[in-house]
Write a protein that holds these residues in place. Sequence first.
Motif, PDB file in Angstrom:
ATOM      1  N   PHE A  29      45.776  33.290  37.369  1.00 58.41           N
ATOM      2  CA  PHE A  29      44.864  33.116  36.248  1.00 58.41           C
ATOM      3  C   PHE A  29      44.336  34.456  35.743  1.00 58.41           C
ATOM      4  O   PHE A  29      44.308  34.704  34.539  1.00 58.41           O
ATOM      5  CB  PHE A  29      43.694  32.211  36.645  1.00 58.41           C
ATOM      6  N   GLU A  30      43.943  35.312  36.665  1.00 58.85           N
ATOM      7  CA  GLU A  30      43.393  36.600  36.254  1.00 58.85           C
ATOM      8  C   GLU A  30      43.617  37.632  37.349  1.00 58.85           C
ATOM      9  O   GLU A  30      43.408  37.346  38.515  1.00 58.85           O
ATOM     10  CB  GLU A  30      41.898  36.484  35.957  1.00 58.85           C
ATOM     11  N   ILE A  51      45.466  50.488  39.688  1.00 56.19           N
ATOM     12  CA  ILE A  51      45.325  50.260  38.254  1.00 56.19           C
ATOM     13  C   ILE A  51      44.486  49.003  38.089  1.00 56.19           C
ATOM     14  O   ILE A  51      44.766  47.981  38.710  1.00 56.19           O
ATOM     15  CB  ILE A  51      46.696  50.163  37.551  1.00 56.19           C
ATOM     16  N   ILE A  52      43.435  49.117  37.296  1.00 55.53           N
ATOM     17  CA  ILE A  52      42.530  47.989  37.154  1.00 55.53           C
ATOM     18  C   ILE A  52      42.810  47.263  35.846  1.00 55.53           C
ATOM     19  O   ILE A  52      43.630  47.704  35.035  1.00 55.53           O
ATOM     20  CB  ILE A  52      41.054  48.431  37.227  1.00 55.53           C
ATOM     21  N   PHE A  97      47.296  42.910  45.277  1.00 51.94           N
ATOM     22  CA  PHE A  97      46.690  42.410  44.049  1.00 51.94           C
ATOM     23  C   PHE A  97      45.368  41.730  44.405  1.00 51.94           C
ATOM     24  O   PHE A  97      45.294  40.965  45.376  1.00 51.94           O
ATOM     25  CB  PHE A  97      47.582  41.368  43.373  1.00 51.94           C
ATOM     26  N   ASP A  98      44.363  42.020  43.618  1.00 50.60           N
ATOM     27  CA  ASP A  98      43.082  41.310  43.693  1.00 50.60           C
ATOM     28  C   ASP A  98      43.080  40.359  42.487  1.00 50.60           C
ATOM     29  O   ASP A  98      43.025  40.809  41.342  1.00 50.60           O
ATOM     30  CB  ASP A  98      41.942  42.319  43.602  1.00 50.60           C
ATOM     31  N   LEU A  99      43.162  39.067  42.748  1.00 50.05           N
ATOM     32  CA  LEU A  99      43.335  38.152  41.621  1.00 50.05           C
ATOM     33  C   LEU A  99      42.739  36.793  41.894  1.00 50.05           C
ATOM     34  O   LEU A  99      42.339  36.478  43.016  1.00 50.05           O
ATOM     35  CB  LEU A  99      44.839  38.017  41.301  1.00 50.05           C
ATOM     36  N   LEU A 106      38.576  31.254  43.829  1.00 53.62           N
ATOM     37  CA  LEU A 106      37.872  32.483  44.142  1.00 53.62           C
ATOM     38  C   LEU A 106      38.849  33.649  44.062  1.00 53.62           C
ATOM     39  O   LEU A 106      40.064  33.484  44.237  1.00 53.62           O
ATOM     40  CB  LEU A 106      37.277  32.401  45.550  1.00 53.62           C
ATOM     41  N   ARG A 107      38.301  34.808  43.846  1.00 53.10           N
ATOM     42  CA  ARG A 107      39.127  36.009  43.922  1.00 53.10           C
ATOM     43  C   ARG A 107      39.637  36.168  45.338  1.00 53.10           C
ATOM     44  O   ARG A 107      38.899  35.944  46.297  1.00 53.10           O
ATOM     45  CB  ARG A 107      38.307  37.240  43.533  1.00 53.10           C
ATOM     46  N   SER A 108      40.875  36.570  45.451  1.00 51.08           N
ATOM     47  CA  SER A 108      41.481  36.744  46.768  1.00 51.08           C
ATOM     48  C   SER A 108      42.395  37.954  46.762  1.00 51.08           C
ATOM     49  O   SER A 108      42.825  38.419  45.704  1.00 51.08           O
ATOM     50  CB  SER A 108      42.281  35.499  47.154  1.00 51.08           C
ATOM     51  N   ASP A 109      42.689  38.417  47.955  1.00 48.56           N
ATOM     52  CA  ASP A 109      43.596  39.546  48.139  1.00 48.56           C
ATOM     53  C   ASP A 109      44.982  39.033  48.521  1.00 48.56           C
ATOM     54  O   ASP A 109      45.105  38.159  49.392  1.00 48.56           O
ATOM     55  CB  ASP A 109      43.087  40.462  49.253  1.00 48.56           C
TER      56      ASP A 109
END
Length: 121
Positions: A29-30, A51-52, A97-99, A106-109
């Motif tokens: 999703f993001e 890279i963000i 990736f942090d996404l 939730l955001r996950s690694d």
Amino acid sequence: QVRLAESGGGWVQTGGSLRLTCRASGSIFEIYSMDWYRQAPGKERELVARIIDGGNTNYADSVKGRFIISRDTAQSTIYLQMNSLKPEDAAVYFCHFDLRPRRWSLRSDYWGQGTQVTVSS
């Protein structure tokens, strides 16, 4: 299920170049940030390049001016162009990736499996 697949590692002589690729697959999703880490035998894993979401990049001091991180957002892919390689760059390189997989997640690694880079002197 998000999966990261790396490719491009190998053997190179000092001063040579390699290009690593990491492609994410699955529901995304993001993406907040995409990174390359490395881990040499007996050492801790260290951040090499990031890279963000906005496209800004940062690098470890040891690789500045030699490595370039880039991305293909549409393909959820990042690259690491490594130039002027040194023996001390030898390590297993991991993408991260942090996404958020879905809007409600939730955001996950997420980590790739790693690809070996060997630099001979």
